[in-house]
Design a protein around this motif. Sequence first.
Motif, PDB file in Angstrom:
ATOM      1  N   UNK A 128     -82.327   2.540 -10.796  1.00  0.00           N
ATOM      2  CA  UNK A 128     -82.751   1.630 -11.685  1.00  0.00           C
ATOM      3  C   UNK A 128     -83.390   2.439 -12.630  1.00  0.00           C
ATOM      4  N   UNK A 129     -83.185   2.062 -14.007  1.00  0.00           N
ATOM      5  CA  UNK A 129     -83.941   2.858 -15.214  1.00  0.00           C
ATOM      6  C   UNK A 129     -84.514   1.739 -16.065  1.00  0.00           C
ATOM      7  N   UNK A 130     -85.323   1.974 -16.852  1.00  0.00           N
ATOM      8  CA  UNK A 130     -86.054   1.145 -17.775  1.00  0.00           C
ATOM      9  C   UNK A 130     -86.135   1.497 -19.304  1.00  0.00           C
ATOM     10  N   UNK A 161     -91.007  14.393 -14.275  1.00  0.00           N
ATOM     11  CA  UNK A 161     -90.000  13.605 -14.492  1.00  0.00           C
ATOM     12  C   UNK A 161     -89.314  13.138 -13.286  1.00  0.00           C
ATOM     13  N   UNK A 162     -88.440  12.145 -13.270  1.00  0.00           N
ATOM     14  CA  UNK A 162     -87.959  11.483 -12.059  1.00  0.00           C
ATOM     15  C   UNK A 162     -86.399  11.790 -12.404  1.00  0.00           C
ATOM     16  N   UNK A 183     -76.311  12.126 -14.063  1.00  0.00           N
ATOM     17  CA  UNK A 183     -77.387  12.341 -13.530  1.00  0.00           C
ATOM     18  C   UNK A 183     -78.472  13.044 -14.507  1.00  0.00           C
ATOM     19  N   UNK A 184     -79.838  12.766 -14.509  1.00  0.00           N
ATOM     20  CA  UNK A 184     -80.504  13.356 -15.442  1.00  0.00           C
ATOM     21  C   UNK A 184     -82.050  13.338 -14.864  1.00  0.00           C
ATOM     22  N   UNK A 185     -82.743  13.912 -15.580  1.00  0.00           N
ATOM     23  CA  UNK A 185     -84.319  13.774 -15.333  1.00  0.00           C
ATOM     24  C   UNK A 185     -84.810  13.061 -16.176  1.00  0.00           C
ATOM     25  N   UNK A 186     -85.464  12.163 -15.936  1.00  0.00           N
ATOM     26  CA  UNK A 186     -86.263  11.028 -16.886  1.00  0.00           C
ATOM     27  C   UNK A 186     -87.780  11.078 -17.061  1.00  0.00           C
ATOM     28  N   UNK A 187     -88.083  11.414 -18.283  1.00  0.00           N
ATOM     29  CA  UNK A 187     -89.545  11.210 -18.787  1.00  0.00           C
ATOM     30  C   UNK A 187     -89.897   9.530 -18.568  1.00  0.00           C
ATOM     31  N   UNK A 228     -81.642  -1.064 -16.819  1.00  0.00           N
ATOM     32  CA  UNK A 228     -80.248  -0.996 -16.292  1.00  0.00           C
ATOM     33  C   UNK A 228     -80.100  -0.351 -15.159  1.00  0.00           C
ATOM     34  N   UNK A 229     -78.871   0.120 -14.641  1.00  0.00           N
ATOM     35  CA  UNK A 229     -78.674   0.748 -13.373  1.00  0.00           C
ATOM     36  C   UNK A 229     -77.748   1.943 -14.036  1.00  0.00           C
ATOM     37  N   UNK A 230     -77.856   3.221 -13.613  1.00  0.00           N
ATOM     38  CA  UNK A 230     -77.089   4.202 -13.580  1.00  0.00           C
ATOM     39  C   UNK A 230     -75.728   4.126 -12.860  1.00  0.00           C
ATOM     40  N   UNK A 231     -74.710   4.399 -13.798  1.00  0.00           N
ATOM     41  CA  UNK A 231     -73.508   3.877 -13.129  1.00  0.00           C
ATOM     42  C   UNK A 231     -72.637   5.415 -13.032  1.00  0.00           C
TER      43      UNK A 231
END
Length: 753
Positions: free
Chosen positions: A312-314, A304-305, A290-294, A284-287
Amino acid sequence: MPVRPDTVAPEQTTRVRLTVEGMSCAACAARVERRLNKLDGVTAAVNYATATATVDADPTITADRLCVEVTAAGYAAEPAAADRPALAGTGAEDAEVGDLRRRLFVALLAFFPLADLSVMFAFIPSARFDGWQVLLTALALPVVLWAAAPFHRRALVNARHRAASMDTLVSVGVLAATLWSLHTMYLAPARTETPAGVWAAIWSSDSIYLEVAAGITTFVLAGRYFEARAKRAAGSALRALAALAAHEVTVLTRDGREITVPTGELAAGQRFVVRPGETLAADGTVVGGATSLDVSAMTGESVPVEVTSGAAVVGGTVSLTGRIIVEATAVGPDSALSGMIRLVDEAQQGKARIQRIADRVSAVFVPVVFLTAATTFAGWLLAGGAADRAGAAAIAVLVVACPCALGLAIPTALMVASGRGARAGIFIKGHQALEATRDVDVVVFDKTGTLTHGLMRVVAVTGHGIDDGEALRLAGALEAASEHAVAEAIAQAARRAGPLPEAETFEALAGLGARGRVLGREVLVGRPRLMTDQGRLAPPELAAELDRHVHAGHTAVYVAVDESVVAVIAVADTVKDSAPAALARLHRLGLRTVMLTGDNAIAARSVAAEIGVSEVHADLLPRDKVARIAELRAAGHRVAMVGDGINDGAALATADLGLAIGSGTDVAIAAADMVLVRADLDTVPDAIELAHATLRTIRLNLVWAFGYNVVAIPVAAMGWLNPLIAGAAMAFSSFFVVTNSLRLRRLRLSSPA
């Protein structure tokens, strides 16, 4: 059955997956495959290891029609789940292994006393006592009827469909030896005297061959048990991938309420909430937030991103630090994680086409044996021989032809090689790995966690107007309160230098860094943008140092104390000490080396230059790695892939030979053909050498097993082999195979045992 859009081929065929039950060997898979491929407009591939059939068919051919065809071939089938193609049947696989273990235990328990008593009573009639027949029968029937029941069932199914396999030969051999023995014990005239001399006793012995029937059952069950264990492991890659998916998702309703529902109920366009520590349920898309993604599940990279609105996130990735709101764009089978599952499954389908030699020849070998036995029996009768002499010769043909040595040729070599490999940190999962190494000429490596340690470490601290150690101490004290990978690396490096003071205040600045007070001083650690936003200007010397680290592929941050930028700290994923020597050994073996990584090109080229890899492909997603390996194979190369991450699962399954680092993820370990338990990369060339030696051993075993049958069957037909001697010859053949396999224990490898 609904058909997904991405399963439709250009020729307007639909892809259907079936779960097939009742297959006992690769020959069964080949029989199902031939049956399906006889249908017009059908192209089928049957994977014996995962018990699935993948069928590309005309849209008018339904899954039910395909299941009917499988049933007509003597097996059972049902449609598999579209997004979990190989997950069905896990319980059945466990039950099969458990059932074979119990049958093997009973067979072993009865075989040894039965062998001693059967031979003694056949040779020495004077040793018999009242009820000796009942004792032998009681020992034999549980083995030949219950323990051997899987062979009898499969033989009956084969007979109904006018087919034959090794199971047919085993079943007929066991039953023939048993029935002839029962006839001898209960109906034939009893002998009371023992002839003088060993050979006289052998040739005049009664036709009691219960130990032969039990021995055949025990030997073949042992081979099937170890084969079933390997088969059960074949589908574990897909189960490990499926375990990454979120089971529940918190959906955000239009009125702002949060409702937790099963992931399967999430639809594209809906918004859902992801909190720290939770797994994203869909792409999806972050609306919001905010966070750090593993993202290691998808890219394999340890850093992390940082994501904010619009990113865009998966699905399958994990939120580490913040709460975000995501609008779903791809759910269920359309998600990237489901795509990875399909990649692994399709790669395993192709690899499972390698057929065992014993199964390939069974279609010819088994009918020839039966014809020879029948001809032997009839020939002896026509020549005026006694019925017991004719029956003994026919049984000798069946016994001597039983595939005990053939069934042990591969499992025993694998077991011994596994033990030798384990001492060197190498685990071989099956015969596919051995066959695949035969012509390997390209070795492909993942970077993070394979060639490197997979963990961020401080590689340099440069102070300006402050001691390097003091700068690291202040930064480490602040970052000790953070969970970010870069922060953890800094804090760990600082702790190694000594105890850290406690931060008096701490504030995480999402995507930028952190700030707080340490020992009464304001400390700021983060990216150049953070310093600019806070009005701190880095001295030219530190700016040049930061640029140098960035160009080297390192992650670099500034440290500001009070009003001044005083240091640069660089962190990076460092190369394993064993990597350069291992790559050099592979090059000396004439192998080409390639690096595939999801990391950026600068970091990838830096690592490649350090270890000696000349070909590098960076910024790759899992499907890109699969595509690169497929390109190499299409060009005629035999490819070995070495990896450790979740994102490497499909690539490991696609390669001709997959080698997983044992400290890696369950997905990588499950998808690979070999597991390198030790992190030392010297195990890579060692694994190839061990596989070559094991393959040579298996070839010699198979040559002996087939050669033994080719020579022994005519001898038995001529009446020159008493069934007892035939049983002994069969046992000797098995003994040769086992002792030849044991030679692998002495194989010299460079890795220490």
